[in-house]
Design a protein around this motif. Sequence first.
Motif, PDB file in Angstrom:
ATOM      1  N   ALA A   1       0.834  -1.205   0.000  1.00  0.00           N
ATOM      2  CA  ALA A   1       0.000   0.000   0.000  1.00  0.00           C
ATOM      3  C   ALA A   1       0.869   1.256   0.000  1.00  0.00           C
ATOM      4  CB  ALA A   1      -0.935  -0.003   1.215  1.00  0.00           C
ATOM      5  N   GLN A   2       1.938   1.243   0.790  1.00  0.00           N
ATOM      6  CA  GLN A   2       2.829   2.408   0.837  1.00  0.00           C
ATOM      7  C   GLN A   2       3.597   2.575  -0.473  1.00  0.00           C
ATOM      8  OE1 GLN A   2       2.700   4.823   3.056  1.00  0.00           O
ATOM      9  NE2 GLN A   2       1.075   3.649   4.041  1.00  0.00           N
ATOM     10  N   LEU A   3       3.876   1.474  -1.143  1.00  0.00           N
ATOM     11  CA  LEU A   3       4.537   1.567  -2.446  1.00  0.00           C
ATOM     12  C   LEU A   3       3.629   2.261  -3.461  1.00  0.00           C
ATOM     13  CD1 LEU A   3       7.101   0.927  -3.989  1.00  0.00           C
ATOM     14  CD2 LEU A   3       6.136  -1.310  -4.522  1.00  0.00           C
ATOM     15  N   VAL A   4       2.340   1.955  -3.422  1.00  0.00           N
ATOM     16  CA  VAL A   4       1.382   2.658  -4.294  1.00  0.00           C
ATOM     17  C   VAL A   4       1.365   4.138  -3.942  1.00  0.00           C
ATOM     18  CG1 VAL A   4      -1.063   2.912  -4.908  1.00  0.00           C
ATOM     19  CG2 VAL A   4      -0.051   0.633  -4.737  1.00  0.00           C
ATOM     20  N   ARG A   5       1.361   4.439  -2.650  1.00  0.00           N
ATOM     21  CA  ARG A   5       1.372   5.843  -2.209  1.00  0.00           C
ATOM     22  C   ARG A   5       2.632   6.554  -2.707  1.00  0.00           C
ATOM     23  NH1 ARG A   5       1.497   7.880   4.080  1.00  0.00           N
ATOM     24  NH2 ARG A   5       1.248  10.096   3.661  1.00  0.00           N
ATOM     25  N   MET A   6       3.786   5.884  -2.600  1.00  0.00           N
ATOM     26  CA  MET A   6       5.034   6.495  -3.090  1.00  0.00           C
ATOM     27  C   MET A   6       4.985   6.732  -4.600  1.00  0.00           C
ATOM     28  SD  MET A   6       8.267   4.919  -1.031  1.00  0.00           S
ATOM     29  CE  MET A   6       7.719   3.495  -0.114  1.00  0.00           C
ATOM     30  N   ASN A   7       4.433   5.769  -5.328  1.00  0.00           N
ATOM     31  CA  ASN A   7       4.356   5.905  -6.788  1.00  0.00           C
ATOM     32  C   ASN A   7       3.416   7.028  -7.214  1.00  0.00           C
ATOM     33  OD1 ASN A   7       6.243   3.930  -7.437  1.00  0.00           O
ATOM     34  ND2 ASN A   7       4.715   2.306  -7.428  1.00  0.00           N
ATOM     35  N   THR A   8       2.273   7.151  -6.541  1.00  0.00           N
ATOM     36  CA  THR A   8       1.358   8.246  -6.898  1.00  0.00           C
ATOM     37  C   THR A   8       1.983   9.591  -6.540  1.00  0.00           C
ATOM     38  OG1 THR A   8       0.146   8.027  -4.807  1.00  0.00           O
ATOM     39  CG2 THR A   8      -0.767   6.881  -6.724  1.00  0.00           C
ATOM     40  N   THR A   9       2.681   9.640  -5.412  1.00  0.00           N
ATOM     41  CA  THR A   9       3.353  10.876  -5.010  1.00  0.00           C
ATOM     42  C   THR A   9       4.454  11.232  -6.003  1.00  0.00           C
ATOM     43  OG1 THR A   9       2.854  10.443  -2.695  1.00  0.00           O
ATOM     44  CG2 THR A   9       4.598  12.017  -3.131  1.00  0.00           C
ATOM     45  N   ALA A  10       5.204  10.244  -6.459  1.00  0.00           N
ATOM     46  CA  ALA A  10       6.247  10.489  -7.461  1.00  0.00           C
ATOM     47  C   ALA A  10       5.642  11.029  -8.754  1.00  0.00           C
ATOM     48  CB  ALA A  10       7.031   9.204  -7.728  1.00  0.00           C
ATOM     49  N   SER A  11       4.488  10.482  -9.142  1.00  0.00           N
ATOM     50  CA  SER A  11       3.798  10.970 -10.337  1.00  0.00           C
ATOM     51  C   SER A  11       3.369  12.420 -10.144  1.00  0.00           C
ATOM     52  CB  SER A  11       2.583  10.097 -10.638  1.00  0.00           C
ATOM     53  OG  SER A  11       1.878  10.570 -11.756  1.00  0.00           O
ATOM     54  N   ASN A  12       2.831  12.725  -8.966  1.00  0.00           N
ATOM     55  CA  ASN A  12       2.419  14.101  -8.680  1.00  0.00           C
ATOM     56  C   ASN A  12       3.615  15.045  -8.736  1.00  0.00           C
ATOM     57  OD1 ASN A  12      -0.209  13.183  -8.290  1.00  0.00           O
ATOM     58  ND2 ASN A  12       0.016  13.034  -6.083  1.00  0.00           N
ATOM     59  N   LEU A  13       4.719  14.662  -8.113  1.00  0.00           N
ATOM     60  CA  LEU A  13       5.916  15.516  -8.116  1.00  0.00           C
ATOM     61  C   LEU A  13       6.476  15.696  -9.527  1.00  0.00           C
ATOM     62  CD1 LEU A  13       7.679  14.267  -4.880  1.00  0.00           C
ATOM     63  CD2 LEU A  13       6.803  16.578  -5.308  1.00  0.00           C
ATOM     64  N   ALA A  14       6.391  14.651 -10.329  1.00  0.00           N
ATOM     65  CA  ALA A  14       6.885  14.740 -11.709  1.00  0.00           C
ATOM     66  C   ALA A  14       6.051  15.701 -12.547  1.00  0.00           C
ATOM     67  CB  ALA A  14       6.882  13.358 -12.357  1.00  0.00           C
ATOM     68  N   ASN A  15       4.822  15.979 -12.112  1.00  0.00           N
ATOM     69  CA  ASN A  15       3.924  16.842 -12.885  1.00  0.00           C
ATOM     70  C   ASN A  15       3.749  18.235 -12.296  1.00  0.00           C
ATOM     71  OD1 ASN A  15       2.652  15.355 -15.280  1.00  0.00           O
ATOM     72  ND2 ASN A  15       2.702  13.822 -13.658  1.00  0.00           N
ATOM     73  N   VAL A  16       4.603  18.595 -11.327  1.00  0.00           N
ATOM     74  CA  VAL A  16       4.566  19.955 -10.786  1.00  0.00           C
ATOM     75  C   VAL A  16       4.864  20.930 -11.922  1.00  0.00           C
ATOM     76  CG1 VAL A  16       5.747  21.602  -9.277  1.00  0.00           C
ATOM     77  CG2 VAL A  16       5.212  19.321  -8.437  1.00  0.00           C
ATOM     78  N   GLY A  17       4.000  21.896 -12.100  1.00  0.00           N
ATOM     79  CA  GLY A  17       4.238  22.933 -13.104  1.00  0.00           C
ATOM     80  C   GLY A  17       3.955  22.550 -14.537  1.00  0.00           C
ATOM     81  N   THR A  18       3.430  21.340 -14.771  1.00  0.00           N
ATOM     82  CA  THR A  18       3.105  20.983 -16.157  1.00  0.00           C
ATOM     83  C   THR A  18       1.885  21.772 -16.611  1.00  0.00           C
ATOM     84  OG1 THR A  18       1.735  19.103 -15.459  1.00  0.00           O
ATOM     85  CG2 THR A  18       4.052  18.650 -15.985  1.00  0.00           C
ATOM     86  N   VAL A  19       1.822  22.035 -17.896  1.00  0.00           N
ATOM     87  CA  VAL A  19       0.721  22.826 -18.452  1.00  0.00           C
ATOM     88  C   VAL A  19      -0.001  22.055 -19.542  1.00  0.00           C
ATOM     89  CG1 VAL A  19       1.777  25.042 -17.885  1.00  0.00           C
ATOM     90  CG2 VAL A  19       2.219  24.009 -20.103  1.00  0.00           C
ATOM     91  N   ALA A  20      -1.240  22.463 -19.778  1.00  0.00           N
ATOM     92  CA  ALA A  20      -2.069  21.832 -20.809  1.00  0.00           C
ATOM     93  C   ALA A  20      -2.890  22.909 -21.491  1.00  0.00           C
ATOM     94  CB  ALA A  20      -2.969  20.779 -20.181  1.00  0.00           C
ATOM     95  N   SER A  21      -3.522  22.528 -22.592  1.00  0.00           N
ATOM     96  CA  SER A  21      -4.301  23.484 -23.370  1.00  0.00           C
ATOM     97  C   SER A  21      -5.741  23.624 -22.899  1.00  0.00           C
ATOM     98  CB  SER A  21      -4.270  23.082 -24.848  1.00  0.00           C
ATOM     99  OG  SER A  21      -4.758  21.773 -25.007  1.00  0.00           O
ATOM    100  N   SER A  22      -6.154  22.792 -21.930  1.00  0.00           N
ATOM    101  CA  SER A  22      -7.518  22.892 -21.400  1.00  0.00           C
ATOM    102  C   SER A  22      -7.514  22.398 -19.956  1.00  0.00           C
ATOM    103  CB  SER A  22      -8.491  22.058 -22.230  1.00  0.00           C
ATOM    104  OG  SER A  22      -8.265  20.684 -22.009  1.00  0.00           O
ATOM    105  N   PRO A  23      -8.522  22.795 -19.177  1.00  0.00           N
ATOM    106  CA  PRO A  23      -8.581  22.302 -17.797  1.00  0.00           C
ATOM    107  C   PRO A  23      -8.776  20.782 -17.730  1.00  0.00           C
ATOM    108  CG  PRO A  23     -10.464  23.741 -18.269  1.00  0.00           C
ATOM    109  CD  PRO A  23      -9.570  23.770 -19.463  1.00  0.00           C
ATOM    110  N   GLU A  24      -9.470  20.226 -18.712  1.00  0.00           N
ATOM    111  CA  GLU A  24      -9.702  18.785 -18.737  1.00  0.00           C
ATOM    112  C   GLU A  24      -8.411  18.009 -19.000  1.00  0.00           C
ATOM    113  OE1 GLU A  24     -13.003  21.178 -19.318  1.00  0.00           O
ATOM    114  OE2 GLU A  24     -11.499  20.927 -20.896  1.00  0.00           O
TER     115      GLU A  24
END
Length: 136
Positions: free
Chosen positions: A18-41
């Motif tokens: 369970a903690q490994l899943v938490r670490m992986n989702t957190t890593a994904s979130n950190l990897a996407n800090v400041g990413t931009v897209a062309s729409s809110p969706e």
Amino acid sequence: MGDQPLSIFQVSGRAMSAQLVRMNTTASNLANVGTVASSPEAAYRTIKPVFRTSFDEASGMSTVDVEQVVTAGGAPTKRYDPGNPLADKDGNIWESAVDESRELVDMLESARTYQNNVEVMQTAKSLIVDTLKLGR
């Protein structure tokens, strides 16, 4: 869980998974800090695991599993940046609303919890080995 009681190794193993899943989702979130897209969706949304605790009557122990991974956190932030190739017709882009500080705290907490469960397994193993040595 059936008639067989869970072992401490199974309980700790599930907690580590369970903690490994938490670490992986957190890593994904950190990897996407400041990413931009062309729409809110299309903008990145923070993801978090939802844990489920179960009680095993045969062993008297509780276990934890990941029930699902959900999007969480704030909505993407609209920013005017007409020079950005991802800008929409009005010149706007949407930036992910990842809270970097919160994610770093989550990473530390999940790493500590994972390590605690490693230590539980090592202690249990040591106690079993010591008990076997008593029989000699």
